[in-house]
Scaffold this active site. Structure first.
Site, PDB file in Angstrom:
ATOM      1  N   HIS A   1      -0.918  69.175 -51.862  1.00 18.52           N
ATOM      2  CA  HIS A   1      -0.265  68.083 -51.120  1.00 18.52           C
ATOM      3  C   HIS A   1      -1.211  67.588 -50.008  1.00 18.52           C
ATOM      4  CE1 HIS A   1       3.274  66.341 -48.815  1.00 18.52           C
ATOM      5  NE2 HIS A   1       2.399  66.504 -47.838  1.00 18.52           N
ATOM      6  N   GLU A   2      -1.751  68.536 -49.241  1.00 18.47           N
ATOM      7  CA  GLU A   2      -2.649  68.169 -48.137  1.00 18.47           C
ATOM      8  C   GLU A   2      -3.945  67.559 -48.662  1.00 18.47           C
ATOM      9  OE1 GLU A   2      -1.740  67.998 -45.103  1.00 18.47           O
ATOM     10  OE2 GLU A   2       0.175  68.977 -45.509  1.00 18.47           O
TER      11      GLU A   2
ATOM     12  N   HIS B   1      -3.466  63.904 -49.297  1.00 16.41           N
ATOM     13  CA  HIS B   1      -3.645  63.094 -48.074  1.00 16.41           C
ATOM     14  C   HIS B   1      -5.135  62.916 -47.780  1.00 16.41           C
ATOM     15  CE1 HIS B   1       0.504  63.075 -46.877  1.00 16.41           C
ATOM     16  NE2 HIS B   1       0.589  64.379 -46.683  1.00 16.41           N
TER      17      HIS B   1
ATOM     18  N   ASP C   1       5.463  62.953 -43.334  1.00 23.43           N
ATOM     19  CA  ASP C   1       4.963  61.850 -44.168  1.00 23.43           C
ATOM     20  C   ASP C   1       5.922  60.658 -44.208  1.00 23.43           C
ATOM     21  OD1 ASP C   1       2.887  63.518 -44.670  1.00 23.43           O
ATOM     22  OD2 ASP C   1       3.667  64.231 -46.582  1.00 23.43           O
TER      23      ASP C   1
END
Ligand code: ZN
Length: 282
Positions: free
Chosen positions: A54-55, A58, A152
Site C-alpha cells: 500500500h505504502e 503511494h 488517504d
C-alpha cells in the site's frame, strides 16, 4: 525516523522497520492461542506485506510526479511513506492519495481470481491464505478511504477541494471533516459496547498529525493564528475589508535596514517570496 532500521530496498526505495513494530509483532505472536503461532505469523505476514505494498503504491506514484522518496517504514500504527517535494496540485495529490487503496484493491482482485481458479488453489496451498489476503486488503482499502485527514481519504478530499478552493482553505476544510470523523470513531470505540482502545490511539495520532500539517500549510501561506481566527469567525471578506481599511493611510517610509524585521512580520506570503521581492531592483 529514530529507533528504526533498514531491512532492504524495493524499487530503489529503502524499507525500514521500527523497533516498536517488532515488539508489537512479537507480542501478537506470543499472545496467539497455543498451536496457532504459525497461522499468526502467516496472517501478520499477509497483513503487513499488504500494508507495505500500500505504502509502495503511494511512493511509486509520488515519484512519478517528481517527489523524492526517503523511505517506506513499518511502525506500530501501520505504514509510512516519507517523501518531500510533492507538488501541491489537485490531480497529483489525488493520484498519490488513491494509489495506496488502489494497490489493496489490486491485491483483493488477485486473491479473488486465484481463489476461483481450481488449479491455483492447490498450488498455493491453504485457501485460508487467500481468504486472509482478500479480507485484509478489502479492509485496508476501505479503512484508508475514511476521510479522516491525514489518512488517504482525507488527502483525496483535500485534493478535490483544492481544485475548487485555494490550498489553505482546502486543507482547513479537510482537517475539520477529519476531526469530526476522529471524534465520531473514537467515541464509538471507547463508549461503544466493545471498547477498542487502539482506535482512540490512532484517532489521537491523526488529530495531532492533521494539526501539524495544517499549521505547516498556514505558515506557508503566511496565515498567522490570530487573523486566521477572525477569518474563520467572520469570513474572509470581512477580514480582508478590515485589513484594507487599516492599510488605507500610507505608513511613513521606514529606513530600509532597520525595518526589515517589521516588514517581514507584516509580509503576507512565504519567506522565499519575501526575499525574492527584496532582491528585485526597485
Ligand atoms: Zn495510504
Amino acid at each position: 525516523m529514530s529507533l528504526s532500521f533498514r531491512v532492504g530496498r524495493l524499487f530503489g526505495i529503502p524499507i525500514r522497520v521500527h523497533l516498536l513494530f517488532l515488539v508489537l509483532v512479537g507480542f501478537l505472536v506470543a499472545s496467539a492461542p497455543p498451536g496457532t503461532e504459525i497461522d499468526a505469523v502467516a496472517y501478520l505476514g499477509i497483513l503487513f506485506g499488504s500494508v507495505l505494498l500500500h505504502e509502495l503504491g503511494h511512493a511509486l506514484v509520488a515519484r512519478r510526479f517528481g517527489a523524492v522518496i526517503h523511505d517506506v517504514a513499518l511502525w506500530p500504527l501501520g505504514g509510512l511513506a516519507r517523501m518531500s517535494g510533492m507538488p501541491q496540485r489537485p490531480w497529483p495529490e489525488l493520484a498519490v492519495a488513491l494509489a495506496g487503496p488502489t494497490m489493496n484493491l489490486g491485491l483483493l482482485l488477485i486473491a479473488l481470481l486465484l481463489g476461483v481458479l481450481p488449479d491455483a488453489k492447490g498450488a498455493l496451498g491453504r485457501e485460508g491464505a487467500l481468504a486472509s489476503l482478500a479480507s485484509v486488503n478489502a479492509a485496508l482499502a476501505l479503512f484508508n478511504l475514511i476521510p479522516a485527514f491525514p489518512m488517504d481519504g482525507g488527502r483525496a478530499l483535500r485534493a478535490i477541494l483544492s481544485a475548487r478552493f485555494d490550498y489553505l482553505r482546502a486543507t482547513e476544510t479537510a482537517v475539520r471533516i477529519g476531526r469530526i470523523c476522529v471524534v465520531a470513531a473514537t467515541s464509538a470505540a471507547v463508549f461503544g459496547p466493545l471498547p477498542f482502545w487502539p482506535i482512540a490511539i490512532l484517532g489521537l495520532f491523526l488529530w495531532i498529525q492533521g494539526s501539524i500539517e495544517l499549521a505547516q500549510v498556514r505558515a506557508q501561506f503566511g496565515a498567522d493564528p490570530i487573523s486566521e481566527f477572525f477569518r474563520q469567525a467572520f469570513g474572509s471578506r470581512v477580514v480582508e475589508e478590515a485589513l484594507r481599511q487599516q492599510e488605507a493611510p500610507p505608513p511613513p517610509k521606514p529606513k530600509p535596514e532597520e525595518d526589515l524585521g517589521s516588514e517581514l512580520e507584516n509580509y503576507r506570503g512565504t519567506l522565499d517570496e519575501f526575499f525574492r521581492e527584496k532582491r528585485k531592483p526597485s
